[in-house]
Scaffold this active site. Structure first.
Site, short mmCIF file in Angstrom:
data_model
loop_
_atom_site.label_atom_id
_atom_site.label_comp_id
_atom_site.label_asym_id
_atom_site.label_seq_id
_atom_site.Cartn_x
_atom_site.Cartn_y
_atom_site.Cartn_z
N TYR A 65 -41.08 -70.36 28.86
CA TYR A 65 -41.16 -70.87 27.60
C TYR A 65 -42.62 -71.02 27.47
O TYR A 65 -42.89 -72.12 26.51
CB TYR A 65 -40.52 -72.18 27.76
CG TYR A 65 -39.09 -72.22 27.89
CD1 TYR A 65 -38.36 -71.00 27.78
CD2 TYR A 65 -38.05 -73.26 28.07
CE1 TYR A 65 -36.94 -70.86 27.96
CE2 TYR A 65 -36.91 -73.23 28.15
CZ TYR A 65 -36.26 -71.90 28.17
OH TYR A 65 -34.90 -72.02 28.16
N HIS A 129 -33.53 -68.53 36.61
CA HIS A 129 -33.66 -67.77 35.23
C HIS A 129 -33.20 -66.48 35.14
O HIS A 129 -33.65 -65.30 35.23
CB HIS A 129 -34.75 -67.92 34.68
CG HIS A 129 -34.80 -68.25 33.11
ND1 HIS A 129 -35.97 -68.67 32.46
CD2 HIS A 129 -33.91 -68.27 32.21
CE1 HIS A 129 -35.44 -69.12 31.24
NE2 HIS A 129 -34.39 -68.74 31.09
#
Length: 269
Positions: A65, A129
């Site tokens: 992010y 992830h």
């Protein structure tokens, strides 16, 4: 927001709504319907303070992010124990491209870097992830074992994976403390994962509860946000829905919708 929930067997207690923070650190290569500018520090402080005031205690971030982790490390208000901080490992994002490395060494380095960026001594939840190869990652990469070692060292409280397949989610419900799934009225398949997690004791976090903002054309009638959150939070086995927004009013509306859905559930129980 008074409806705190135990996150499976983790010992963590979470608000039904969590704040997703991709938008405070990255605005390239994201799947939102409209472009947006990254907020300045004052806007991030206002958003985080609003979350705390609303009773939202879950903060979701990731190395992928952009600058999200670093900004949270500088700007997160209140005491450390007021927040359940969820971050991830395995995916990096740089120069417009994602890259993935689920090896034990990469996972360990990622967690150590996240601790430094977030300025924290421990992380509440670390999720792998996934790039979509959920089962292979869980069975062959050594990532889960690396996270479990970090948990033994006291650096992580709970280990999990952000999945992309139902089969991977079902395996994760057996192997992990926490599973992050996609769930909304247009993507109901992972409800089976949440039900399996309920049996195994794993916690369930939901991503894309609002279809990543793509509700404008949805034929849900009434308030589509309230409809989606009611569907998600009243699904068996679900503990928390992550909502990604930069707008404190939108976060407040999500919290109000969650409170209404859970109040109605309690009244009909």
């Amino acid at each position: 927001m008074a409806h705190l929930r135990a996150l499976g067997r983790t010992g963590l207690t979470v608000s039904p709504i969590g704040l997703g923070t991709v938008k405070i650190g990255r605005n390239q290569g994201v799947r939102y319907p409209r472009p947006f500018d990254l907020p300045d520090d004052d806007a991030v402080r206002t958003l985080l303070r609003a979350a705390m005031d609303l009773g939202v205690n879950v903060i979701d971030t990731a190395p992928a992010y952009g600058t999200s982790e670093e900004r949270l490390g500088r700007l997160l208000p209140g005491r450390r124990d007021q927040w359940v901080v969820v971050t991830k490992c395995g995916e990096e994002y740089a120069l417009g491209q994602s890259s993935f490395d689920f090896s034990p060494g990469a996972v360990t380095r990622s967690v150590e870097r996240s601790l430094s960026r977030l300025r924290m001594d421990y992380l509440d939840v670390v999720l792998i992830h996934s790039d979509g190869r959920d089962e292979q990652i869980l069975r062959e990469s050594g990532a889960v074992e690396a996270l479990e070692d970090l948990r033994q060292r006291g650096l992580i409280r709970a280990v999990g994976i952000s999945t992309k397949t139902v089969s991977g989610g079902l395996l994760a419900a057996e192997r992990c403390d926490v599973v992050m799934i996609t769930l909304n009225p247009f993507a109901p398949a992972d409800a089976a994962v949440a039900r399996a997690a309920l049996q195994s004791g794993a916690g369930i976090l939901v991503k894309k509860a609002l279809a990543s903002g793509h509700l404008g054309d949805a034929r849900l009638g009434g308030d589509p946000v309230a409809t989606c959150l009611s569907y998600v939070l009243r699904s068996e086995g679900v503990h928390c829905a992550i909502v990604g927004t930069l707008n404190p009013q939108h976060l407040a509306a999500a919290v109000a919708a969650a409170d209404g859905a859970l109040r109605d559930e309690a009244g009909s129980g």
